[in-house]
Enzyme design. Structure first.
Site, PDB file in Angstrom:
ATOM      1  N   LEU A 171       0.864  -1.188   0.000  1.00 33.92           N
ATOM      2  CA  LEU A 171       0.000   0.000   0.000  1.00 33.92           C
ATOM      3  C   LEU A 171       0.899   1.236   0.000  1.00 33.92           C
ATOM      4  O   LEU A 171       1.883   1.292   0.729  1.00 33.92           O
ATOM      5  CB  LEU A 171      -0.936  -0.029   1.207  1.00 33.92           C
ATOM      6  CG  LEU A 171      -1.851  -1.268   1.277  1.00 33.92           C
ATOM      7  CD1 LEU A 171      -2.673  -1.263   2.559  1.00 33.92           C
ATOM      8  CD2 LEU A 171      -2.782  -1.332   0.070  1.00 33.92           C
ATOM      9  N   HIS A 173      -1.397   3.680   9.728  1.00 33.16           N
ATOM     10  CA  HIS A 173      -1.389   2.495  10.594  1.00 33.16           C
ATOM     11  C   HIS A 173      -2.408   2.767  11.698  1.00 33.16           C
ATOM     12  O   HIS A 173      -2.224   3.682  12.499  1.00 33.16           O
ATOM     13  CB  HIS A 173       0.012   2.262  11.175  1.00 33.16           C
ATOM     14  CG  HIS A 173       0.058   1.160  12.204  1.00 33.16           C
ATOM     15  ND1 HIS A 173       0.810   0.020  12.035  1.00 33.16           N
ATOM     16  CD2 HIS A 173      -0.550   1.027  13.399  1.00 33.16           C
ATOM     17  CE1 HIS A 173       0.653  -0.768  13.092  1.00 33.16           C
ATOM     18  NE2 HIS A 173      -0.166  -0.166  13.931  1.00 33.16           N
ATOM     19  N   LYS A 183       7.207   2.655  15.531  1.00 31.59           N
ATOM     20  CA  LYS A 183       6.375   3.782  15.922  1.00 31.59           C
ATOM     21  C   LYS A 183       7.166   4.821  16.716  1.00 31.59           C
ATOM     22  O   LYS A 183       8.010   4.469  17.537  1.00 31.59           O
ATOM     23  CB  LYS A 183       5.208   3.271  16.772  1.00 31.59           C
ATOM     24  CG  LYS A 183       4.311   2.303  15.991  1.00 31.59           C
ATOM     25  CD  LYS A 183       3.474   1.421  16.885  1.00 31.59           C
ATOM     26  CE  LYS A 183       2.775   0.355  16.068  1.00 31.59           C
ATOM     27  NZ  LYS A 183       2.134  -0.673  16.910  1.00 31.59           N
ATOM     28  N   GLU A 196      -1.494  -7.540  11.297  1.00 27.13           N
ATOM     29  CA  GLU A 196      -1.114  -8.536  12.302  1.00 27.13           C
ATOM     30  C   GLU A 196      -1.868  -8.302  13.605  1.00 27.13           C
ATOM     31  O   GLU A 196      -2.459  -7.244  13.805  1.00 27.13           O
ATOM     32  CB  GLU A 196       0.400  -8.539  12.558  1.00 27.13           C
ATOM     33  CG  GLU A 196       0.922  -7.306  13.249  1.00 27.13           C
ATOM     34  CD  GLU A 196       2.334  -7.505  13.807  1.00 27.13           C
ATOM     35  OE1 GLU A 196       2.780  -8.651  13.989  1.00 27.13           O
ATOM     36  OE2 GLU A 196       2.987  -6.487  14.092  1.00 27.13           O
ATOM     37  N   ARG A 242      -0.419  -9.152  23.323  1.00 24.53           N
ATOM     38  CA  ARG A 242       0.234  -8.647  24.541  1.00 24.53           C
ATOM     39  C   ARG A 242      -0.165  -7.191  24.736  1.00 24.53           C
ATOM     40  O   ARG A 242      -0.824  -6.602  23.885  1.00 24.53           O
ATOM     41  CB  ARG A 242       1.751  -8.711  24.355  1.00 24.53           C
ATOM     42  CG  ARG A 242       2.156  -7.979  23.075  1.00 24.53           C
ATOM     43  CD  ARG A 242       3.623  -7.708  22.953  1.00 24.53           C
ATOM     44  NE  ARG A 242       3.995  -7.340  21.602  1.00 24.53           N
ATOM     45  CZ  ARG A 242       3.955  -6.123  21.102  1.00 24.53           C
ATOM     46  NH1 ARG A 242       3.517  -5.121  21.840  1.00 24.53           N
ATOM     47  NH2 ARG A 242       4.317  -5.876  19.855  1.00 24.53           N
ATOM     48  N   ARG A 269       7.435   8.780  22.154  1.00 29.83           N
ATOM     49  CA  ARG A 269       8.412   7.823  22.688  1.00 29.83           C
ATOM     50  C   ARG A 269       9.750   8.539  22.829  1.00 29.83           C
ATOM     51  O   ARG A 269      10.370   8.920  21.831  1.00 29.83           O
ATOM     52  CB  ARG A 269       8.577   6.632  21.747  1.00 29.83           C
ATOM     53  CG  ARG A 269       7.311   5.820  21.594  1.00 29.83           C
ATOM     54  CD  ARG A 269       7.610   4.502  20.921  1.00 29.83           C
ATOM     55  NE  ARG A 269       6.382   3.778  20.636  1.00 29.83           N
ATOM     56  CZ  ARG A 269       6.342   2.494  20.308  1.00 29.83           C
ATOM     57  NH1 ARG A 269       7.464   1.787  20.214  1.00 29.83           N
ATOM     58  NH2 ARG A 269       5.189   1.897  20.052  1.00 29.83           N
TER      59      ARG A 269
END
Ligand code: ADP
Length: 447
Positions: free
Chosen positions: A203, A208, A237, A287, A291, A337
């Site tokens: 794509l 996302h 990410k 996917e 977790r 992050r």
């Protein structure tokens, strides 16, 4: 309820789990490598056990050492966090075989979702839309060529056992296919010990978007809306937001419902994330992660939930503390992050934090395990904290994020804080107008 939980992880997530346990009145056991003797999770836990030398394979991935630590301390459950052993089905089985509860899904679900080909089959049958691709693994160049012709170029060669963005190669045209195939195969073999690969339509400019779910043992499944994780570097990410600025309310309800029903039909237990690419109003499953995810706090902020607490509760056999109807989205949340890296070259910057001061005040949460005088070891992931900001709406959230980033102080190491200070002033970011390649393009332009 559990009396004692062993936390099989390190860094901020070990601390996050410790905090949830303490609030539930549960004692904690930290395990650590020799490089992490002075780590915050070790200091705060009720007990700690050294499980080996710095290399992850000798400590945080060392199953016999972790099981021994649980047995010696009498822990009745193990929380694996994210990364390390969190998606290792064998580990989940070994934990259960020792009469210890694994805080996560059944080993079978971990195993299926860990093989991306099996995962696509399973969720496809449960009604989730997929990226067009090869029918399972491609075993020869001939098979790959035929599949690629059917899908249409460009195609992406992906490792069945892939993770962390490794084992993925694009073939723009038929001429690139042979090389993409052999490179992806050898990367998959060396990284995951499994050279099975499959093809997907590549794509061009998707976002996302991932849906958070949680399920208990009583048949209750709740979806907690989406996170937009399109701002990535090397398929990793960098900044995430909830909810996505790209979805309409109708699209949100529709995809959330589809996911909730699918997870229900799979009989899944615990927290999980179903990841999609989103382009031109369509969702394509890539996917499922079985977790807790790094970016789970932004979902907690907009739904008023505590996902780690719920994970522990459902693992102990309790019902979820909320139903689908209880979930209302309010405000907006963004996570940055913070890595110990040069903000432009991304070269790791381990070493001693000579001085540290965290942002605070209304709507600001810094999930981290660092402190003044802490020495960041060079052996592990460079993420040292997550700045999570909440606002009444997206504009308010960005305004708070701007002032929070300006309050952060790190002396002695480099961090990615300056990158975020620049990024959030970009007009495309402010409009929420970006896709999975946008950040890399912006980094090149502003070099
Ligand atoms: P990993 O498990 O290695 O993280 P994923 O399947 O989750 O791999 O994909 C990681 C990232 O790679 C996605 O967020 C996206 O940026 C990119 N990607 C994966 N599949 C495709 C695809 N079919 N087309 C375009 N980009 C993709």
């Amino acid at each position: 309820m559990f009396k004692k939980v062993l936390i099989a992880n390190r860094g901020e997530i070990a601390l996050r789990i410790h905090r949830a346990c303490k609030e539930l009145g549960i004692a904690t056991v930290a395990v650590h490598s020799t490089a992490d003797e002075n780590a915050m999770h070790v200091r705060l836990a009720d007990e700690s056990v050294c499980i080996g030398p710095p290399a992850p394979k000798d400590s945080y991935l060392n199953i016999p050492a972790i099981i021994s630590a649980a047995e010696i301390t009498g822990a009745d459950a193990i929380h694996p966090g994210y990364g390390f052993l969190s998606e290792n089905a064998r580990f989940a089985e070994i934990v259960a075989a020792h009469n210890i509860t694994f805080i996560g899904p059944d080993a079978d679900h971990i195993r299926i979702m860990g093989d991306k080909i099996a995962a696509k089959n399973a969720v496809g049958n449960a009604g989730i839309p997929l990226v067009p691709g090869s029918d399972g693994a491609v075993n020869s160049f001939e098979e790959a060529r035929e599949a690629a012709e059917k899908i249409g170029y460009p195609v992406l060669v992906k490792a069945a056992s892939g993770g962390g963005g490794r084992g993925m190669k694009v073939a723009q045209t038929a001429a690139d296919l042979e090389e993409a195939l052999s490179t992806a195969k050898s990367e998959a073999k060396s990284s995951f010990g499994d050279d099975a690969v499959y093809l997907e339509k590549y794509l061009q400019q998707p976002r996302h978007i991932e849906i958070q779910v949680i399920a208990d043992k009583h048949g209750n499944v709740v979806q907690l809306g989406e996170r937009d994780c399109s701002l990535q570097r090397r398929h990793q990410k960098v900044l995430e937001e909830a909810l996505s600025p790209a979805l309409t309310a109708q699209e949100r309800v529709k995809i959330g419902d589809t996911v909730r029903k699918a997870i229900e039909s799979l009989g899944y237990l615990g927290a999980g994330t179903v990841e999609f690419l989103y382009e031109n109003g369509e969702f394509y499953f890539i996917e499922m992660n079985t977790r807790l995810q790094v970016e789970h706090p932004i979902t907690e902020q907009v739904t008023g939930t505590d996902l780690v607490r719920e994970q522990i509760m459902v693992a102990a056999g309790h019902k979820l503390s909320f139903s689908q109807d209880d979930i209302k989205f309010t405000g907006h949340s963004i996570e940055c992050r913070v890595n110990a890296e040069n903000p432009r070259t991304f070269r790791p910057s381990p070493g001693e934090i000579k001085q540290f001061h965290s942002a605070g005040g209304p709507g600001v949460r810094f999930d981290s395990a660092v402190y003044t005088g802490y020495r960041i070891p060079p052996y592990y992931d460079s993420m040292i904290g997550k700045l999570i900001v909440y606002g009444d709406d997206r504009a308010h959230c960005i305004a708070r994020l701007r002032r929070a980033l300006a309050e952060m102080v790190f002396v002695g190491i480099e961090t990615t804080v300056p990158l975020f200070i620049d990024l959030i002033e970009n007009p495309d970011f402010q409009k929420g107008d970006y896709h999975i390649h946008w950040l890399e393009e912006w980094l090149e332009k502003t070099d």
